[in-house]
Write a protein that holds these residues in place. Structure first.
Motif, short mmCIF file in Angstrom:
data_model
loop_
_atom_site.label_atom_id
_atom_site.label_comp_id
_atom_site.label_asym_id
_atom_site.label_seq_id
_atom_site.Cartn_x
_atom_site.Cartn_y
_atom_site.Cartn_z
N TRP A 4 -7.69 -6.94 -6.33
CA TRP A 4 -7.45 -7.51 -7.73
C TRP A 4 -7.77 -6.65 -8.23
O TRP A 4 -7.83 -7.07 -9.84
N SER A 5 -8.45 -5.40 -8.54
CA SER A 5 -8.67 -4.79 -9.54
C SER A 5 -7.93 -4.15 -10.16
O SER A 5 -6.79 -3.84 -9.88
N ALA A 6 -8.60 -4.26 -11.60
CA ALA A 6 -6.65 -3.87 -12.59
C ALA A 6 -6.71 -2.33 -12.02
O ALA A 6 -5.50 -1.44 -11.96
N THR A 7 -7.78 -1.10 -11.21
CA THR A 7 -7.26 -0.40 -11.08
C THR A 7 -6.34 -0.16 -9.91
O THR A 7 -6.39 0.68 -9.27
N THR A 8 -6.95 -0.85 -9.11
CA THR A 8 -6.31 -1.08 -7.79
C THR A 8 -4.62 -1.31 -7.85
O THR A 8 -4.25 -0.70 -7.03
N ARG A 9 -4.95 -2.38 -9.18
CA ARG A 9 -3.62 -2.55 -9.10
C ARG A 9 -2.95 -1.60 -9.96
O ARG A 9 -1.45 -1.29 -9.72
N LEU A 10 -3.45 -0.38 -10.36
CA LEU A 10 -2.46 0.41 -11.14
C LEU A 10 -2.08 1.30 -10.45
O LEU A 10 -0.87 1.65 -10.15
N PHE A 11 -3.10 1.34 -9.26
CA PHE A 11 -2.96 2.27 -7.71
C PHE A 11 -1.57 2.14 -7.24
O PHE A 11 -0.88 2.73 -6.98
N ARG A 12 -1.51 0.79 -6.65
CA ARG A 12 0.00 0.72 -6.24
C ARG A 12 0.91 0.30 -7.18
O ARG A 12 1.99 1.17 -7.22
N LYS A 13 0.83 0.27 -8.34
CA LYS A 13 1.89 0.47 -9.42
C LYS A 13 2.48 1.82 -9.73
O LYS A 13 3.60 2.21 -9.63
N ILE A 14 1.47 2.95 -9.80
CA ILE A 14 1.90 4.56 -10.18
C ILE A 14 2.46 4.78 -8.74
O ILE A 14 3.25 6.21 -8.04
N SER A 15 1.87 4.39 -7.69
CA SER A 15 2.07 4.94 -6.22
C SER A 15 3.46 4.23 -5.71
O SER A 15 4.01 4.92 -4.39
N GLY A 16 3.88 3.22 -5.79
CA GLY A 16 4.79 2.20 -5.01
C GLY A 16 4.27 1.67 -4.01
O GLY A 16 5.33 1.25 -3.34
N LEU A 17 3.25 2.00 -3.42
CA LEU A 17 3.03 1.41 -1.89
C LEU A 17 2.45 0.25 -2.03
O LEU A 17 2.27 -1.14 -3.11
N LEU A 18 2.64 -0.70 -1.28
CA LEU A 18 2.21 -1.98 -1.13
C LEU A 18 1.37 -2.07 0.61
O LEU A 18 0.57 -2.03 0.63
N ASP A 19 0.68 -3.66 -0.40
CA ASP A 19 -0.90 -4.20 -0.01
C ASP A 19 -0.27 -5.06 1.06
O ASP A 19 0.26 -6.47 1.17
N PRO A 20 -0.61 -4.66 2.71
CA PRO A 20 -0.03 -5.71 3.75
C PRO A 20 -0.88 -7.16 3.71
O PRO A 20 -0.51 -8.34 4.42
N ILE A 44 -20.24 -2.78 -16.04
CA ILE A 44 -18.78 -4.03 -16.74
C ILE A 44 -17.78 -3.88 -15.14
O ILE A 44 -17.11 -4.63 -15.37
N ARG A 45 -17.76 -2.35 -14.34
CA ARG A 45 -16.37 -2.60 -14.15
C ARG A 45 -16.64 -3.46 -13.05
O ARG A 45 -15.84 -3.66 -11.91
N GLY A 46 -18.00 -3.78 -12.13
CA GLY A 46 -18.82 -4.36 -11.65
C GLY A 46 -18.59 -5.53 -11.42
O GLY A 46 -17.95 -6.56 -10.60
N LEU A 47 -18.42 -6.41 -12.94
CA LEU A 47 -16.88 -7.32 -12.94
C LEU A 47 -15.74 -7.56 -12.19
O LEU A 47 -15.64 -8.86 -12.05
N ASP A 48 -15.26 -6.72 -11.65
CA ASP A 48 -13.80 -6.84 -11.25
C ASP A 48 -14.19 -7.53 -10.06
O ASP A 48 -13.53 -8.26 -9.56
N PHE A 49 -15.09 -7.31 -9.14
CA PHE A 49 -15.62 -7.78 -7.30
C PHE A 49 -15.10 -9.40 -7.22
O PHE A 49 -14.91 -9.97 -6.87
N PRO A 50 -16.38 -9.87 -8.62
CA PRO A 50 -16.70 -11.71 -7.79
C PRO A 50 -15.88 -12.15 -8.20
O PRO A 50 -16.30 -13.83 -8.94
N ARG A 51 -14.15 -12.39 -7.76
CA ARG A 51 -13.78 -13.11 -8.98
C ARG A 51 -13.48 -14.59 -8.36
O ARG A 51 -13.31 -15.33 -8.88
N LEU A 52 -13.85 -14.66 -7.13
CA LEU A 52 -13.66 -15.54 -6.16
C LEU A 52 -14.76 -15.83 -6.66
O LEU A 52 -14.89 -17.61 -6.79
#
Length: 370
Positions: free
Chosen positions: A251-267, A29-37
């Protein structure tokens, strides 16, 4: 036959779109986060084919069209920020201002790959300040050690399990430590990198295992490692960089959560996907090699480097320290639900933010000329 084929494809598309909405951590199921394009492309193709090939007077035709268009818009929403149509999250560095710069090259070399000469040539051509290599064993260490004349500051963790890691730096490393935060054979590296003016940058180099049938049955381990680091760096007083092969798409939900919790930016936001894996398959590539950083930095350069024999392309990112810009750059805000979800994920592996090695913090030095 045409109707049955299109109906089956549409149904499958809807199923593959809906499954990742659950928070199930099982690998398929989590593997389905990958092929969104790829799924967005299929959805768009079906949306074109349905009114052309099927009876437009039938209700079922329009229901299928509505479903495929909805799938297309949903997947496009996730990947849209990684196109040039979206506003950049990290501002472009001002070349007229001479500030502190740090040039980082991150490369998953693929342990069985033996094209070390091609990789060393690539390193020398791009001249990073920091080189982090993943999947490096003793064979690779022996080849990479020729760099020590120019990169005297090192951290080395050769392993034969596809999770070895090496760090070569032109810049001094302080308070450095290798840790095994979640799994006993998956290392991460943590250190303060000292720039020429004395500015200390807190850096974390990571390579958690992916959810897959040959690795972990679930994404639990990967998610816990990423999010415990996110919690730790969120409290840092130093500028922060987190980089490596995260085995998760941008673009996965987990990476977005990482960005939210850390406050870090994605160039990459507003600049492109920079798909790094799989280097051998043009139409099956995903952005899994990352560089995230705190608001202290603007972007001087970002590039996906050429193929040299690995299944990953290397990533090169050059950041420019500019504290004046920090208030103008904002990442994704976290709400209470995000924090509860992060706590749930880290709690599953019984790991806390205090377990992450945090280099001794000192106030960032004022930038010269400001």
């Amino acid at each position: 036959m045409v109707f049955a084929t299109i109906a089956a494809l549409s149904g499958l598309l809807v199923l593959l779109t809906l499954l990742p909405l659950s928070r199930q951590e099982v690998w398929w199921i989590r593997g389905l986060d990958f092929p969104r394009l790829q799924l967005a492309s299929v959805a768009l193709a079906l949306s074109v084919a349905i009114p052309v090939l099927l009876d437009r007077s039938g209700t079922v035709t329009w229901l299928m069209l509505a479903a495929t268009l909805a799938c297309f818009l949903y997947h496009a929403w996730w990947i849209y920020p990684y196109t040039r149509l979206y506003p950049v999250e990290v501002l472009q560095a001002d070349d007229a201002i001479h500030g502190e710069r740090i040039r980082i090259l991150s490369a998953n070399v693929l342990t069985p790959n033996r094209q070390a000469d091609a990789f060393l040539k690539l390193v020398r051509e791009n001249n990073p300040d920091i080189l982090v290599t993943l999947e490096t064993d003793l064979w690779w260490q022996e080849r990479l050690d020729v760099l020590e004349a120019d990169y005297p500051h090192t951290m080395k963790c050769p392993l034969d399990n596809l999770y070895g890691m090496h760090l070569y730096s032109k810049l001094p490393l302080e308070d450095a430590e290798i840790q095994f935060l979640v799994e006993p054979d998956k290392p991460s590296m943590h250190a303060a990198v000292v720039l020429p003016t004395g500015l200390r940058v807190r850096m974390h180099f990571v390579h958690p295992a992916p959810p897959s049938p040959t690795e972990n049955d679930e994404s639990t381990e990967r998610d816990a490692e990423l999010l415990v680091i996110a919690k730790s760096v969120a409290e840092s007083k130093l500028p922060v960089v987190v980089t490596g092969d995260l085995n998760d798409v941008a673009w996965s939900a987990t990476t977005r959560l990482f960005r939210k919790i850390s406050g870090l930016l994605d160039p990459r936001i507003g600049r492109g996907m920079f798909n790094t894996f799989h280097a051998g398959y043009r139409f099956i590539r995903f952005p899994v090699d990352h560089v995230f950083h705190s608001r202290h930095f603007t972007l001087a350069d970002i590039r996906r480097l050429p193929y040299y024999g690995s299944d990953h392309f290397p990533m090169l990112v050059e950041l420019a320290y500019d504290k004046r810009i920090a208030p103008l750059q904002q990442g994704l805000p976290a709400d209470e639900e995000d924090r509860e979800w992060a706590d749930e994920k880290t709690g599953e592996k019984d790991v806390e933010k205090d377990d992450v090695h945090a280099p001794d913090e000192e106030p960032a030095l004022p930038r010269r000329g400001i």
